[in-house]
Design an enzyme around this catalytic site. Sequence first.
Site, PDB file in Angstrom:
ATOM      1  N   GLY A   1       0.940  -1.142   0.129  1.00  0.00           N
ATOM      2  CA  GLY A   1       0.134  -0.048   0.020  1.00  0.00           C
ATOM      3  C   GLY A   1       0.776   1.365   0.120  1.00  0.00           C
ATOM      4  O   GLY A   1       2.058   1.096   0.177  1.00  0.00           O
TER       5      GLY A   1
ATOM      6  N   CYS B   1       5.686  -5.864   0.759  1.00  0.00           N
ATOM      7  CA  CYS B   1       6.094  -4.577   0.365  1.00  0.00           C
ATOM      8  C   CYS B   1       5.777  -3.442   1.538  1.00  0.00           C
ATOM      9  O   CYS B   1       6.597  -3.726   2.663  1.00  0.00           O
ATOM     10  CB  CYS B   1       5.360  -4.194  -0.755  1.00  0.00           C
ATOM     11  SG  CYS B   1       6.323  -2.985  -1.629  1.00  0.00           S
TER      12      CYS B   1
ATOM     13  N   HIS C   1       6.921  -8.146  -4.817  1.00  0.00           N
ATOM     14  CA  HIS C   1       5.496  -8.692  -4.795  1.00  0.00           C
ATOM     15  C   HIS C   1       5.362  -9.934  -5.416  1.00  0.00           C
ATOM     16  O   HIS C   1       5.230 -10.154  -6.715  1.00  0.00           O
ATOM     17  CB  HIS C   1       4.635  -7.765  -5.792  1.00  0.00           C
ATOM     18  CG  HIS C   1       4.482  -6.310  -5.285  1.00  0.00           C
ATOM     19  ND1 HIS C   1       3.408  -5.966  -4.252  1.00  0.00           N
ATOM     20  CD2 HIS C   1       5.385  -5.363  -5.143  1.00  0.00           C
ATOM     21  CE1 HIS C   1       3.306  -4.657  -4.076  1.00  0.00           C
ATOM     22  NE2 HIS C   1       4.591  -4.174  -4.329  1.00  0.00           N
TER      23      HIS C   1
ATOM     24  N   GLU D   1       3.151 -11.945  -5.283  1.00  0.00           N
ATOM     25  CA  GLU D   1       1.830 -12.402  -5.665  1.00  0.00           C
ATOM     26  C   GLU D   1       1.700 -12.430  -7.060  1.00  0.00           C
ATOM     27  O   GLU D   1       0.930 -13.062  -7.736  1.00  0.00           O
ATOM     28  CB  GLU D   1       0.632 -11.533  -4.933  1.00  0.00           C
ATOM     29  CG  GLU D   1       0.845 -10.147  -5.349  1.00  0.00           C
ATOM     30  CD  GLU D   1       1.719  -9.226  -4.617  1.00  0.00           C
ATOM     31  OE1 GLU D   1       2.483  -9.834  -3.866  1.00  0.00           O
ATOM     32  OE2 GLU D   1       1.277  -8.086  -4.551  1.00  0.00           O
TER      33      GLU D   1
HETATM   34  N1  GLN Z   1       4.604   2.724   0.053  1.00  0.00           N
HETATM   35  C1  GLN Z   1       5.599   1.960  -0.023  1.00  0.00           C
HETATM   36  C2  GLN Z   1       6.722   2.429  -0.851  1.00  0.00           C
HETATM   37  O1  GLN Z   1       6.549   3.210  -1.673  1.00  0.00           O
HETATM   38  C3  GLN Z   1       5.299   0.429  -0.339  1.00  0.00           C
HETATM   39  C4  GLN Z   1       4.697   0.115  -1.574  1.00  0.00           C
HETATM   40  C5  GLN Z   1       3.871  -1.094  -1.922  1.00  0.00           C
HETATM   41  O2  GLN Z   1       3.672  -1.662  -1.032  1.00  0.00           O
HETATM   42  N2  GLN Z   1       3.956  -1.392  -3.133  1.00  0.00           N
HETATM   43  O3  GLN Z   1       7.709   1.958  -0.669  1.00  0.00           O
END
Ligand code: GLN
Length: 539
Positions: free
Chosen positions: A358, A385, A510, A512
């Site tokens: 997020g 992440c 990621h 997933e």
């Molecule tokens: N906001 C966090 C970053 O930019 C994590 C991004 C994410 O979860 N895709 O590093």
Amino acid sequence: MSTTAKYIFVTGGVTSSLGKGIIAASLAQLLQARGFKVTIQKFDPYLNIDPGTLNPYEHGECYVTDDGAETDLDLGHYERFLNVRTSQANNVTTGRIYNNVITKERKGEYLGKTVQVIPHITDEIKRNIFLLGESGEYDFIITEIGGCVGDIESLPFIEAVRQVKWELGPNSSMVIHLTLIPYLKAAKELKTKPTQHSVKELLEAGIQPDILVCRTEMPLPMDIRKKMALFCNVHLNSVIEAMDADTIYDVPILMRKEKLDERVLAKLKATSKEEPVLEQWKNFLGKLKNPVNEVNVGLVGKYVSLPDAYKSIAEAFVHAGAENDCKVNVKWISSEEVTKESVDHILKNLDGVLVAPGFGERGLEGKIETIRYVRENKVPFFGICLGMQCAVVEFARNVLGLEASSTELNPKTKNPVIDMMEEQKKITIKGGTMRLGSYDCKLKKGTKAYAAYGESLIHERHRHRYEFNNKYLDQMEHAGLKAVGVNPESNLVEVVELKDHPWYVGVQYHPELKSTVLNPHPLFVKFVEAALEHKKIKA
Ligand code: GLN
């Protein structure tokens, strides 16, 4: 233009959300199962250059490819169904088309000509259609046109499809129109009129669809099929029924029953020796539908009211569940609701908890509180992440006793254990500027991650601006939070694990995005296994 590939266009009528992506992926899967090389491409008619800047509430998850393209979530379906990689060339928006044309115009490449939608925009669309075919790698290229026929914004795409059809002729190109046959309860009737109208709309644009795929809640009786064939100028056996399915993974089988693949091959005069080989697919479906176990897993995130925002995570659980003969019930938990007071009540019956990716500070404290709970109570934990970053902050605060944070949450924090990456600090524009795409990661042996992957050099996809701050590495490792996966070139920490915990893995990338039906992601598989184990111990 020279290409040996055959082009199949998928348009949509009557309404959006009929599942063009799933139909395209299912057809591709059937053709692939006959030994053909297939890829799928999606055109999106909006003006953003890509969905990377879109709020997940607007457009669901942003799917990242190996080459770092931020793309539509349908590309996730394509990869999950086909088990082949996609790239930027597989997803093109109106914004990107116009951007390319306008950039060329500024360079003076149109030699004083008036630049117009036709031919310049349509030519640029066609160039993008043919791009995938140029490599000679594919037998079939399926191009999904986003939106509905009749939308003002999809007109240039439809015109480009008409031109391609005209240029390539009927043996090398075709159009499948996906439409809706509503059932009117009061009249107890299936209605074909909306489809007739949307086919008319296509005809006005100069396109005769070759096949109609009809989404319907009820089986299509012969008289309805005949009516549609007659009024829409298609063969009777080109009216394909697409009944609502229990799972998207049933759709290739349903399409096979309706002989969609055979119709396509006949129209395109393509010969295939074999029947599609669907054993592995059916085996997966069998496991998916006959689980022997069940686990409840919490997904803590801030976009939980729209599950499409976490599409790939939800699907990765489907794959990993089937692999474990286990039904994974995903409980969607809003991170904003998790507080010190509520955490026990919210999480106590779960067998595992995933803290989701997020952006921004909203809901972050709830994620951190969640992680404290699962760390202390030894509940299997998977952080992805932002979820991994929150794990680092939680550990710094509650184990190291530091007044710590991520600079995304608090730019002035005394201990920025998660900080913006050096190269990100100079960047001011938002689109396409994160650390994106596939990077190498070296795993340490004897770790949970290594046990899952079974190898030490892995490649995973990224989409973030912040990172683990290596200044705190020794302190963290000393106290038990180990950096077990590191990028060999940049030294960025990619995987953390906690000592003395049954399963606690945080990943900066990621995973997933790379889980497919045929290759369920090893970390999801192991996480579900750990959740099963936890359930047993609890009982
Ligand atoms: N906001 C966090 C970053 O930019 C994590 C991004 C994410 O979860 N895709 O590093």
